[in-house]
Scaffold this active site. Structure first.
Site, PDB file in Angstrom:
ATOM      1  N   SER A  79       0.499  -0.931   0.105  1.00 57.26           N
ATOM      2  CA  SER A  79      -0.017  -0.385  -0.658  1.00 57.26           C
ATOM      3  C   SER A  79       0.600   1.040   0.313  1.00 57.26           C
ATOM      4  O   SER A  79       1.422   1.315  -1.237  1.00 57.26           O
ATOM      5  CB  SER A  79      -0.592  -0.008   1.437  1.00 57.26           C
ATOM      6  OG  SER A  79      -2.095   1.007   1.314  1.00 57.26           O
ATOM      7  N   ASP A 127      10.283   5.458 -10.321  1.00 59.67           N
ATOM      8  CA  ASP A 127      10.308   6.041 -11.093  1.00 59.67           C
ATOM      9  C   ASP A 127      11.097   7.614 -11.272  1.00 59.67           C
ATOM     10  O   ASP A 127      11.659   7.784 -12.988  1.00 59.67           O
ATOM     11  CB  ASP A 127       9.041   6.486 -11.078  1.00 59.67           C
ATOM     12  CG  ASP A 127       7.935   4.856 -11.939  1.00 59.67           C
ATOM     13  OD1 ASP A 127       8.613   4.424 -12.349  1.00 59.67           O
ATOM     14  OD2 ASP A 127       6.734   4.907 -11.837  1.00 59.67           O
ATOM     15  N   LYS A 166      -0.406  -4.189  -3.362  1.00 59.79           N
ATOM     16  CA  LYS A 166      -1.531  -3.671  -2.635  1.00 59.79           C
ATOM     17  C   LYS A 166      -1.501  -2.482  -3.671  1.00 59.79           C
ATOM     18  O   LYS A 166      -1.168  -0.929  -3.397  1.00 59.79           O
ATOM     19  CB  LYS A 166      -1.514  -3.982  -1.547  1.00 59.79           C
ATOM     20  CG  LYS A 166      -3.857  -3.160  -1.349  1.00 59.79           C
ATOM     21  CD  LYS A 166      -4.027  -3.144  -0.031  1.00 59.79           C
ATOM     22  CE  LYS A 166      -5.428  -2.097   1.203  1.00 59.79           C
ATOM     23  NZ  LYS A 166      -5.314  -0.431   0.030  1.00 59.79           N
TER      24      LYS A 166
END
Length: 413
Positions: free
Chosen positions: A279, A290, A304
């Site tokens: 999460s 990224d 998740k």
């Protein structure tokens, strides 16, 4: 007759939701009829409130493992949990394919000390099977008065048969951020994202000033508050998208951006993840990956990638409903996929040198030349000895040291 009228009153109330065709409205009539039959004919007396609550729970829990209906008491417990202090065993659980599964144990809690691992299936609680239970029912059985014991039956991957663990409940005080130094390398462990995590992180970084690199340990971090995950990312990212949230409608998209406060650290960062990283912890991992701000090391995370909204229902109860999926800055959803590490490192133990082994060295030779600088050389920290049970962290520290060396070499050229 009174009970039947109550059931039909429920039809009228629910009909206000709106239905696409008459068949759906007819199903409401069937529901009311079943409710009336149960009230009149079931072997034991059942209250209307319980029937309605259970019906709502069944409806919501059929959507996905993370949506749920919370009674007044359960909603109170949720609010307590996000503050970082609550009673229980200290582990985050979820329903996976109808099986109560441990997402991750929370560090320094009874569950963690008892050896509970991410991925463990809890098939019984005090001898009662968890198959068919809702997540809330299972959590209620796991929690209890501090000092009382609960026996859970664990089915662990690669274990030949289930085994029992008896654990003493305690008040769970979760410290969100822990930190220390390994030489000139900083180490920060985020146990979960709760109210105040970003503030704790900034305080830790202030105390770690002068470091040449940082390891952020998100292993077995079950997640938590979205706003805190965004805040943590903002500490390290100067600009750009941190995370985006997309709902059912194409227009229902929300972006969260980093803000440059001119104080973001520039040293190399390694983020450690494992199967218990979930999460909000995956949001941080995905963002730093990224933006090429950190190297992700470990094994694939939990996966998740959904957002749950808490919707109070007016009577003290609440609905936890999955309303969106979140996406990393590059537009990738990690739902059921997880964050893939840049460098895969499985956990292992360092093989210790045999105590009776002996190696001949220059210093053992008779009349060997002394080193005049030997006394001036500072004793370095033996990372292998200190981290013999944490191979992943050792590799992360070694990688940062290597990056730091490369940077210094480039600067000197």
């Amino acid at each position: 007759m009174k009970r039947l009228l109550a059931a039909f009153a429920l039809i009228v109330l629910m009909a206000n939701v709106g239905f696409a065709n008459p068949t759906e409205y007819e199903k409401l009539k069937v529901f009311a009829k079943v409710m009336a039959i149960i009230e009149n004919n079931y072997v034991d007396k059942v209250s209307q409130t319980k029937l309605i609550d259970d019906a709502i729970k069944g409806m919501v829990s059929s959507l996905d493992p993370h949506s749920s209906y919370m009674t007044k008491e359960e909603y109170k417990e949720l609010k307590i949990t996000t503050t970082g202090k609550f009673g229980g065993l200290g582990m985050v659980v979820s329903m996976k394919d109808g099986i109560l599964t441990v997402v991750s144990p929370i560090e320094d809690t009874p569950a963690y000390k008892a050896g509970i691992k991410a991925g463990d299936a809890i098939i019984k609680i005090n001898g009662e099977s968890t198959l068919g239970m809702t997540l809330e029912q299972a959590v209620k059985l796991l929690r209890g008065k501090p000092g009382t014991k609960v026996t859970i039956t664990i089915l662990r991957k690669n274990s030949k048969k289930p085994f029992d663990l008896t654990i003493t409940r305690a008040i769970i005080h979760v410290k969100s951020v822990k930190f220390k130094k390994y030489g000139n390398i900083g180490y920060i462990r985020i146990t979960q994202f709760q109210s105040g995590t970003t503030k704790e992180l900034k305080s830790a970084l202030d105390k770690l000033k002068g470091i040449s690199g940082l390891v952020i340990d998100l292993r077995n971090d079950p997640g938590g508050l979205l706003r805190e995950a965004i805040g943590v990312c903002d500490v390290f990212i100067k600009k750009g998208v941190i995370v985006s949230i997309r709902g059912r409608s194409k227009n229902d998209v929300q972006y969260f951006y980093a803000h440059d406060d001119k104080n973001e650290p520039s040293y190399p960062i390694v983020v450690l993840i494992n199967a218990g990283t979930a999460s909000a912890a995956e949001i941080v991992s995905g963002c730093l990956k990224d933006h090429h701000r950190a190297i992700i090391m470990g094994i694939r995370s939990f996966g998740k990638g959904s957002v749950q909204s808490i919707i109070p229902l007016g009577d003290g109860s609440a609905l936890r409903l999955t309303t969106a999926r979140y996406y990393t800055p590059s537009g990738k959803s990690i739902q059921a996929v997880g964050i893939k590490p840049d460098i895969v490192v499985k956990q292992a133990k360092i093989v210790e040198e045999e105590s009776n082994s002996y190696s001949l060295r220059e210093s053992d030779l008779i009349h060997h030349l002394n080193n005049p600088q030997a006394k001036k050389t500072k004793k370095t920290l033996d990372f292998e000895k200190e981290l013999k049970n944490d191979y992943q962290l050792l590799r992360a520290i070694e990688l940062i040291k290597a990056e730091d060396l490369v940077c210094k070499t480039r600067q000197s050229q």
